[in-house]
Design a protein around this motif. Structure first.
Motif, short mmCIF file in Angstrom:
data_model
loop_
_atom_site.label_atom_id
_atom_site.label_comp_id
_atom_site.label_asym_id
_atom_site.label_seq_id
_atom_site.Cartn_x
_atom_site.Cartn_y
_atom_site.Cartn_z
N PHE A 114 0.83 -1.19 0.00
CA PHE A 114 0.00 0.00 0.00
C PHE A 114 0.87 1.25 0.00
O PHE A 114 0.68 2.16 -0.80
N THR A 162 1.47 3.68 -3.46
CA THR A 162 1.00 5.07 -3.37
C THR A 162 2.16 6.03 -3.54
O THR A 162 2.05 7.05 -4.25
N ILE A 203 2.17 13.59 -0.04
CA ILE A 203 1.70 12.21 -0.24
C ILE A 203 2.15 11.33 0.92
O ILE A 203 1.39 10.51 1.42
N VAL A 243 -0.37 9.08 3.13
CA VAL A 243 -0.19 7.63 3.17
C VAL A 243 0.10 7.16 4.59
O VAL A 243 -0.47 6.18 5.07
#
Lengths: 319, 437
Positions: A192, A196, A234, A238
């Protein structure tokens, strides 16, 4: 003449002060409110109400099948001295911190690697996603077998190689069990983070790197002054999600250890379930769940305020 | 295992045994006659749904489905059966009780009905009818089934947890049978471990295998969680003795028992890693299919008697209860009574291969218990069992204490060396005091 004409027109149409209702009718915000109502209703019904109910339950002595009396903070006072609960808080913090840090480090490394020109790049990216696609329960059962006290493939291999004489007690020793469950969580969570961050890396304009290269920047400098600052938003998002998922993890632990051995791997979520649903003390279980909220809020706040501040994003030089 | 044909049944069994061989059309005729004569007439257009624990032996489930079919044909009431792992029946039932919707009948374990006694349909008439007809209920079943002076559930059966052990290795260690005293059991564990054939019992969160043996160990040494008035009395020298015994046992067991769940010892025993443990008859049944050498070389024994000098076993009881929200309480009663009638219960009990034990005395005569001497010990588990909560009530509180693994954790805390005796007892005492406040 003109006066007369004007006068008659004025008589015909007396100028009215617009009523508040008229103002409201043409007010865009008022209209907007009505457009937002359906979404707000869904949020209140399915999000705020259960949350509020959970918090309310934590102030009662509700049992399964019976609504309780309001008892104020009694559940919390009891939990303060409950060694199992305190242990579960410690476990949750340890589990979240260690797993998140490693997930971030490994995820970022993988993302940088996959961002390079590699042979079979598309296939590799798909392979990295596999742990994330497998249903949690299935991977938890697989890990449970890998860690089994008698049939562990790891123990068996090491024994065959003559490196150990007895099976490794993966889930029977408190610290072994903690590291084993953390490892399983990392294995599940890395993809994940990696994918991302990879998506974030793709958005960084190549011209920046070209300019930096012309200026003679080292690969480390390129990462430190281009990639990292541009990736920060980001990363914040995340990692917030990753921390939230890890903190509230339930399935992995429940399948592998049920919170054992001697509660060494109980997380707040699993303990809450055990006390509320299996043990029947809804109020107490709700209190354990409610106790998670401050931690989760803190995690959200960090990323929220972080995202607000350009200084933090861009490494501190320009406000 | 001896083949159970109709012939051996008629020879070996009593009239009761012979009746057990009803099948096909005969069973249907009997079921119709039963429905005519039954005091419980299902409501018009009744439909039932039932959630039961997931079978351990396929044949038991087949027999169960057959008797439910017979019920449907005889009464016209369709019954939908859902199955859940036996630990998961309780959460589902709890949620159903809380929300007032869900299956009409729950067939779960332990003191499930006592978690929400006010949500259970009064079953006194069914229990009295069955008790009169079939030689009375065993003591522990009465205690489990009743709340105050009414029955809130009907005890269907027990699954025994007894000692499973390997013969050859035990003989080699100098024990022709499994010891029947706790002191001798320690010697046995030591000798077995010394010759590289160790055993072990679950100290992880294993609802069945963990709870059964730690409660036995506690009671065998005179320890109790609460007294007859539900006052917490765990903090006693007897409890310390029980803990010391368990630690000595743990030290002489195979490593890893602290992580065991309910299935771990089955796997390890069948793989010849573990040579003695506590379990239902499932290991033996599985061994007959997949490891015949293990089946031939194993036997079952009662739990040893401790210093208190009497039987202190704890076995799992499976009660069936109907929820008060059901629209068809009469149909629920009819179905539960139907299940326990001899013509249904006898073949069903046989199909379970000894895994399940009756709690109505008349079924002692069922041929399953004598056909294979290795299953005989399981005949008596319902009679031998004490109830959850020990001296105390079998209500909600005892169920919560068991569900929360308080005693298991106390033993595990001490045996694994995480806490000293005082600390382990203090933690358990604090939690018990809250539950029993």
């Amino acid at each position: 003449m003109t006066d007369v004409a004007l006068k008659s027109r004025l008589d015909k149409r007396p100028i009215q002060e617009p009523t508040p209702w008229d103002q409201l009718k043409t007010n865009k915000n008022w209209l907007g409110l009505w457009f937002m109502l359906p979404a707000a209703a869904i949020l209140i019904l399915f999000l705020a109400y259960p949350l509020g109910l959970g918090v309310w339950l934590s102030f009662t002595d509700a049992k399964i099948g019976r609504s309780g009396e309001f008892i104020g903070l009694e559940n919390y006072e009891w939990l303060q001295g409950d060694s199992t609960f305190l242990l579960s808080v410690f476990n949750t913090m340890l589990y979240t911190t260690v797993a998140s840090v490693i997930k971030f480090a490994v995820g970022l490394y993988l993302a940088l690697l996959l961002n390079e020109r590699l042979p079979f790049k598309a296939i590799l990216r798909a392979v990295v996603l596999i742990p994330f696609i497998v249903p949690t329960v299935l991977s938890a059962i697989a890990f449970w077998w890998i860690y089994d006290a008698q049939f562990s493939i790891i123990s068996w291999t090491l024994k065959e190689m003559g490196l150990i004489t007895a099976n490794i007690d993966f889930l029977g020793d408190p610290w072994n069990a903690r590291w084993s469950t953390i490892f399983a969580n990392i294995w599940r969570g890395v993809p994940f983070v990696a994918i991302t961050l990879l998506a974030g890396l793709q958005t960084v304009s190549p011209s920046l790197y070209e300019a930096a290269t012309i200026d003679g920047a080292t690969p480390w400098q390129r990462f430190r002054f281009i990639t990292y600052p541009l990736l920060t938003p980001i990363i914040a998002v995340v990692m917030t999600f990753s921390v939230l998922f890890t903190f509230t993890d339930f399935q992995l632990i429940w399948v592998m250890t049920r919170g054992g051995p001697v509660n060494a791997t109980h997380l707040m979520a699993t303990l809450s379930y055990q006390r509320a649903i299996i043990g029947g003390s809804l109020g107490e279980g709700a209190a354990i769940s409610t106790a998670m909220i401050p931690f989760l809020l803190a995690a959200i706040m960090v990323s929220w305020f972080g995202l607000q501040r350009r200084k933090w994003q861009q490494g501190g030089e320009n406000d | 295992m001896t083949d159970l044909t109709r012939r051996t049944l008629v020879k070996g069994g009593t009239a009761l045994g012979a009746a057990a061989a009803l099948s096909g059309p005969a069973l249907l005729d009997w079921a119709k006659a039963w429905a005519q004569a039954s005091p419980w007439k299902p409501e018009k257009g009744a439909k039932l749904s039932m959630l039961r624990w997931k079978y351990f032996v396929q044949s038991e489930d087949d027999a169960f489905v057959k008797l439910i079919d017979a019920f449907t044909k005889a009464t016209g009431v369709p019954v939908q059966i859902a199955r859940e792992s036996y630990e998961d029946v309780q959460p589902k039932a709890s949620v159903a009780a809380n929300t007032g919707t869900g299956p009409d009948i729950f067939w779960g374990l332990y003191s499930l009905p006592h978690l929400f006694p006010q949500k259970c349909v009064d079953m006194t008439d069914v229990a009295d009818y069955l008790g009169k007809k079939y030689g009375g209920w065993v003591d522990s079943a009465v205690k489990y089934g009743k709340s105050g002076n009414k029955w809130i559930a009907v005890p269907i059966c027990y699954s025994g947890a007894l000692i499973n052990y390997r013969l050859e290795a035990s003989k080699k260690a100098g024990f022709s049978k499994f010891p029947d005293k706790t002191d001798a059991m320690l010697e046995y564990a030591k000798a077995m471990k010394a010759q590289g054939t160790p055993g072990g019992m679950a100290l992880g969160h294993a609802s069945g295998d963990g709870n059964t043996w730690v409660h036995w160990a506690l009671w065998a040494h005179g320890g109790q969680t609460v007294d007859a008035n539900d006052k917490v009395i765990i903090n006693s020298p007897e409890t310390v003795k029980a803990l010391e015994f368990a630690k000595a046992l743990y030290d002489n067991s195979i490593p890893g028992t602290a992580s065991w769940n309910d299935g771990s010892n089955n796997k390890a025993f069948l793989a010849k890693e573990v040579y003695w443990t506590n379990n239902g008859i499932s290991i033996y049944v599985a061994a007959q299919n997949s490891a015949k050498d293990v089946a031939a070389d194993m036997d079952h024994a009662y739990f040893p008697i401790g210093p208190v000098g009497k039987v202190t076993e704890l076995h799992l009881m499976y009660p069936a209860l109907a929820m008060t929200y059901t629209k068809n309480p009469q149909a629920c009663k009819a179905l539960i009574a139907f299940m326990l009638e001899a013509d249904n219960f006898n073949p069903w009990l046989q199909s379970a291969k000894g895994y399940l034990t009756h709690c109505l005395n008349a079924y002692d005569k069922n041929p399953i218990w004598t056909a294979d001497p290795k299953t005989t010990p399981y005949r008596d588990v319902a009679k031998r069992s004490l109830t959850a909560g020990g001296l105390g009530s079998v209500g909600e509180k005892a169920a919560t204490a068991i569900a929360d693994f308080i005693v298991v954790d106390m033993f595990a805390n001490y045996a694994t060396g995480r806490e000293n005796a005082k600390g382990a007892i203090a933690i358990a005492e604090r939690q018990l005091k809250r539950i029993y406040r």
